[in-house]
Design a protein around this motif. Structure first.
Motif, PDB file in Angstrom:
ATOM      1  N   GLU A 134       0.910  -1.240  -0.016  1.00 54.20           N
ATOM      2  CA  GLU A 134       0.015  -0.032  -0.115  1.00 54.20           C
ATOM      3  C   GLU A 134       1.006   1.118   0.057  1.00 54.20           C
ATOM      4  OE1 GLU A 134      -3.135   1.816   3.089  1.00 54.20           O
ATOM      5  OE2 GLU A 134      -3.806  -0.338   2.190  1.00 54.20           O
ATOM      6  N   VAL A 135       0.708   2.259  -0.671  1.00 58.01           N
ATOM      7  CA  VAL A 135       1.547   3.124  -1.062  1.00 58.01           C
ATOM      8  C   VAL A 135       1.382   4.315   0.062  1.00 58.01           C
ATOM      9  CG1 VAL A 135       2.286   5.059  -2.565  1.00 58.01           C
ATOM     10  CG2 VAL A 135       1.823   2.832  -3.641  1.00 58.01           C
ATOM     11  N   LYS A 136      -0.058   4.620  -0.143  1.00 59.48           N
ATOM     12  CA  LYS A 136      -0.079   5.780   1.015  1.00 59.48           C
ATOM     13  C   LYS A 136      -1.948   5.874   1.164  1.00 59.48           C
ATOM     14  CE  LYS A 136       2.315   9.556   2.240  1.00 59.48           C
ATOM     15  NZ  LYS A 136       3.064  11.063   1.693  1.00 59.48           N
ATOM     16  N   LYS A 137      -2.280   6.320   2.313  1.00 54.27           N
ATOM     17  CA  LYS A 137      -3.905   6.471   2.407  1.00 54.27           C
ATOM     18  C   LYS A 137      -4.193   7.960   2.947  1.00 54.27           C
ATOM     19  CE  LYS A 137      -5.432   1.679   3.122  1.00 54.27           C
ATOM     20  NZ  LYS A 137      -6.004   0.713   4.114  1.00 54.27           N
ATOM     21  N   LYS A 138      -5.070   8.578   2.371  1.00 56.00           N
ATOM     22  CA  LYS A 138      -5.534   9.836   2.970  1.00 56.00           C
ATOM     23  C   LYS A 138      -7.135   9.569   2.683  1.00 56.00           C
ATOM     24  CE  LYS A 138      -1.656  12.228   3.859  1.00 56.00           C
ATOM     25  NZ  LYS A 138      -1.371  12.487   5.022  1.00 56.00           N
ATOM     26  N   LYS A 187      -2.699   1.577  -3.916  1.00 54.33           N
ATOM     27  CA  LYS A 187      -2.253   0.200  -3.589  1.00 54.33           C
ATOM     28  C   LYS A 187      -1.439  -0.101  -4.987  1.00 54.33           C
ATOM     29  CE  LYS A 187      -6.010  -1.458  -0.977  1.00 54.33           C
ATOM     30  NZ  LYS A 187      -7.009  -2.554  -0.560  1.00 54.33           N
ATOM     31  N   SER A 188      -0.282  -0.703  -4.399  1.00 47.27           N
ATOM     32  CA  SER A 188       0.936  -1.121  -5.401  1.00 47.27           C
ATOM     33  C   SER A 188       0.979  -2.555  -5.464  1.00 47.27           C
ATOM     34  CB  SER A 188       2.178  -0.507  -5.472  1.00 47.27           C
ATOM     35  OG  SER A 188       2.666  -0.976  -4.041  1.00 47.27           O
ATOM     36  N   VAL A 189       0.925  -3.210  -6.566  1.00 43.92           N
ATOM     37  CA  VAL A 189       1.275  -4.678  -6.796  1.00 43.92           C
ATOM     38  C   VAL A 189       2.487  -4.738  -7.531  1.00 43.92           C
ATOM     39  CG1 VAL A 189       0.218  -6.965  -7.544  1.00 43.92           C
ATOM     40  CG2 VAL A 189      -1.237  -5.047  -6.822  1.00 43.92           C
ATOM     41  N   TRP A 190       3.444  -5.078  -6.850  1.00 42.77           N
ATOM     42  CA  TRP A 190       4.700  -4.993  -7.452  1.00 42.77           C
ATOM     43  C   TRP A 190       4.945  -6.428  -8.530  1.00 42.77           C
ATOM     44  CZ3 TRP A 190       8.481  -1.860  -8.152  1.00 42.77           C
ATOM     45  CH2 TRP A 190       9.820  -2.287  -8.403  1.00 42.77           C
ATOM     46  N   VAL A 226      -0.514  -0.431 -10.435  1.00 46.21           N
ATOM     47  CA  VAL A 226      -0.832   0.797  -9.469  1.00 46.21           C
ATOM     48  C   VAL A 226      -2.264   0.980  -9.313  1.00 46.21           C
ATOM     49  CG1 VAL A 226      -0.668   3.231  -8.545  1.00 46.21           C
ATOM     50  CG2 VAL A 226       1.423   2.115  -9.282  1.00 46.21           C
ATOM     51  N   ASN A 227      -2.882   0.630  -8.232  1.00 47.59           N
ATOM     52  CA  ASN A 227      -4.533   0.643  -8.295  1.00 47.59           C
ATOM     53  C   ASN A 227      -4.916   1.816  -7.215  1.00 47.59           C
ATOM     54  OD1 ASN A 227      -4.928  -1.700  -9.575  1.00 47.59           O
ATOM     55  ND2 ASN A 227      -4.446  -2.902  -7.642  1.00 47.59           N
ATOM     56  N   ILE A 228      -5.698   2.720  -7.682  1.00 53.70           N
ATOM     57  CA  ILE A 228      -6.302   3.866  -7.084  1.00 53.70           C
ATOM     58  C   ILE A 228      -7.496   3.674  -6.924  1.00 53.70           C
ATOM     59  CG2 ILE A 228      -6.040   6.376  -7.213  1.00 53.70           C
ATOM     60  CD1 ILE A 228      -3.993   6.510  -8.720  1.00 53.70           C
ATOM     61  N   SER A 230     -12.199   3.907  -9.452  1.00 54.00           N
ATOM     62  CA  SER A 230     -11.184   3.226  -9.400  1.00 54.00           C
ATOM     63  C   SER A 230     -10.437   3.270 -10.854  1.00 54.00           C
ATOM     64  CB  SER A 230     -11.614   1.439  -8.955  1.00 54.00           C
ATOM     65  OG  SER A 230     -12.159   1.505  -7.735  1.00 54.00           O
ATOM     66  N   TRP A 231      -9.126   3.255 -10.629  1.00 49.85           N
ATOM     67  CA  TRP A 231      -8.240   3.060 -11.744  1.00 49.85           C
ATOM     68  C   TRP A 231      -7.249   2.137 -11.425  1.00 49.85           C
ATOM     69  CZ3 TRP A 231     -10.417   7.521  -9.173  1.00 49.85           C
ATOM     70  CH2 TRP A 231     -10.958   8.293 -10.060  1.00 49.85           C
ATOM     71  N   SER A 232      -6.575   1.688 -12.430  1.00 49.86           N
ATOM     72  CA  SER A 232      -5.387   0.664 -12.404  1.00 49.86           C
ATOM     73  C   SER A 232      -4.407   0.898 -13.297  1.00 49.86           C
ATOM     74  CB  SER A 232      -5.986  -0.883 -12.614  1.00 49.86           C
ATOM     75  OG  SER A 232      -4.653  -1.326 -12.603  1.00 49.86           O
ATOM     76  N   PHE A 233      -3.134   1.023 -13.247  1.00 49.98           N
ATOM     77  CA  PHE A 233      -2.229   1.421 -14.163  1.00 49.98           C
ATOM     78  C   PHE A 233      -0.862   0.424 -13.977  1.00 49.98           C
ATOM     79  CE2 PHE A 233      -4.149   5.540 -12.834  1.00 49.98           C
ATOM     80  CZ  PHE A 233      -4.456   5.987 -13.845  1.00 49.98           C
ATOM     81  N   GLN A 234      -0.687   0.009 -15.241  1.00 47.96           N
ATOM     82  CA  GLN A 234       0.472  -0.817 -15.422  1.00 47.96           C
ATOM     83  C   GLN A 234       1.836  -0.220 -15.606  1.00 47.96           C
ATOM     84  OE1 GLN A 234      -0.095  -4.417 -15.437  1.00 47.96           O
ATOM     85  NE2 GLN A 234      -1.876  -3.626 -14.964  1.00 47.96           N
ATOM     86  N   LEU A 235       2.779  -0.282 -14.557  1.00 59.49           N
ATOM     87  CA  LEU A 235       4.128   0.361 -14.704  1.00 59.49           C
ATOM     88  C   LEU A 235       5.047  -0.460 -14.474  1.00 59.49           C
ATOM     89  CD1 LEU A 235       2.941   3.427 -12.737  1.00 59.49           C
ATOM     90  CD2 LEU A 235       3.238   3.386 -15.036  1.00 59.49           C
TER      91      LEU A 235
END
Length: 449
Positions: free
Chosen positions: A1-5, A11-14, A18-20, A37-42
């Motif tokens: 989990e990257v950061k919560k506010k 959330k990051s899945v190494w 990256v899921n937002i 919700s969004w998901s990014f492939q990095l």
């Protein structure tokens, strides 16, 4: 989990996703129909890691590739205040907090010391693009009496790629010299303050390490060059959040415009159906042409906030990163031919051909084993050649017997030695005659007085 506010989570899945998630507010009905919700492939996520690990994961491969002759680029992209400059240059408060650029310089000179079979030359340049104006940060300090460098132009030539005409290149021979130039350039950068960042970079900066290497062991005419671009882009700004006005507003408009064109170029590069990529719309995209889609190993660092208030800018940055991931570059070793070395080698080849011709002549004239032609002479053979040369010079012999290359070399050495002896004798005789003449002249003067 990257950061919560509040209202959103990251959330990051190494190593690739990256899921937002943005929590919906039941009181705000207008936004409830929008995606949450969004998901990014990095390629990876770096969160709560040291500067050392950031360099190891992001920069080290590009640096080692540059030493092998591959162009490299490490570029930080993101909204203002997201930590791009800290990632690239680090903090002066602690040695451990130094960024990618100081660590890259350290790595370069450590590798130069280790690779004894090559000779390296390293030059540095530091370019700033401020309001679409090219500025040489290592030319003269701001506020000095020296006139600024003029006529700087982004150019492109076949075989050389994109370069900045008029940008100064500074030779460096140690990590200390390189860091001094880096700090000098940092002092000349333009920074400003706004609501999100009290030390906001107001320009794009490209710190470049130019490397040339030649083999110490191979006598060929080839040498290798490379460029390592370390890029700190100015952050995108939403004027309503930064509160920029006056000169700051003008700077923000130029920054946003150039970043918008950068995104357009990336979109065109990622679309394989596009034949034209608009690199020349801004000086930033033109200067980075090779780094974006050409002969280069390129790494993009997308710097993001974790706060809910910055979610729009965070999504924009991650979209840019996922598009950049689809761009294909074609790095190759930058190998060149040295014309001066070619002439030197051609001369050596001609000398070897002449020597080989003499060798064949000697072997055909007399029954000599080929291996004897180049064997060193014994003391007895040297003495015999000395005797033959003396008889030849005295006129008692009409020829000198030569059956090997070594004998031929020794004959010329003896001629040179005899010439030196004759010269010394002539000089001694001349000095004696001159002294006698001077003595007579002095005697005549005394008599006349």
């Amino acid at each position: 989990e990257v950061k919560k506010k509040k209202k959103n989570s990251f959330k990051s899945v190494w190593p690739s996703t990256v899921n937002i998630h943005n929590r919906k507010d039941p009181r705000n009905l207008a936004l409830n129909n929008q995606p949450s919700s969004w998901s990014f492939q990095l390629d990876g996520v770096l969160h709560h890691v040291s500067q050392e690990e950031v360099y190891a994961r992001v920069g080290r491969r590009a640096v080692l590739g540059a030493l092998e002759g591959y162009n490299g680029t490490v570029m930080c992209f993101g909204q203002t205040g997201a930590g791009k400059t800290y990632t690239m240059t680090g903090s002066t408060e602690s040695y451990k907090q130094r960024g990618i650029i100081p660590r890259a310089l350290q790595e370069v000179f450590q590798q130069v010391e280790k690779r004894c079979e090559y000779t390296f030359s390293v030059h540095l340049s530091y370019l700033e693009i401020y309001n679409e104006t090219l500025v040489d940060l290592l030319s003269s300090p701001r506020g000095s009496s020296d006139p600024p460098a003029r006529g700087m132009v982004v150019m492109e030539e076949p075989g050389r790629g994109v370069f900045i005409r008029g940008l100064t290149l500074h030779p460096v021979h140690s990590e200390g010299e390189a860091l001094n130039l880096l700090f000098e350039g940092e002092m000349n950068r333009i920074i400003g303050a706004h609501a999100l960042n009290k030390n906001s970079s107001r320009s794009h900066c490209i710190f470049t390490v130019h490397i040339e290497s030649r083999s110490r062991t191979l006598s060929d005419a080839k040498y290798v060059t490379s460029k390592l671009n370390l890029v700190d882009l100015a952050g995108s700004e939403r004027l309503g959040k930064t509160g920029s006005a006056g000169q700051g507003l003008k700077e923000a408009m130029y920054i946003n415009k150039s970043l918008s064109f950068l995104e357009q170029a990336i979109l065109a590069l990622a679309d394989r159906r596009r034949d034209h990529v608009p690199f020349r719309q801004t000086k930033l995209t033109y200067a980075l042409k090779d780094a974006l889609g050409g002969n280069c190993n390129t790494v993009l660092v997308a710097n993001i906030y974790g706060e809910a208030a910055q979610i729009e800018e965070t999504l924009s940055t991650l979209r840019f990163g996922s598009r950049m991931k689809r761009v294909q570059t074609h790095p190759t070793v930058n190998e060149h031919i040295d014309p001066a070395q070619i002439k030197k080698l051609e001369k050596e080849v001609q000398m070897l051909k002449e020597e080989l011709s003499i060798y064949h002549g000697l072997v055909s004239r007399q029954a000599v084993r080929p291996s004897n032609v180049y064997e060193p002479l014994s003391d007895a053979q040297v003495a015999e050649i000395q005797s033959q040369v003396r008889r030849y010079l005295n006129g008692t012999s009409k020829e000198i017997s030569i059956i090997s290359i070594r004998q031929l070399q020794e004959v010329f050495a003896q001629f040179k030695l005899q010439a030196a002896k004759v010269k010394a004798q002539l000089c001694q005789t001349y000095n004696l005659v001159e002294k006698k003449q001077n003595a007579r002249s002095a005697g005549v003067k005394v008599i006349m007085e």
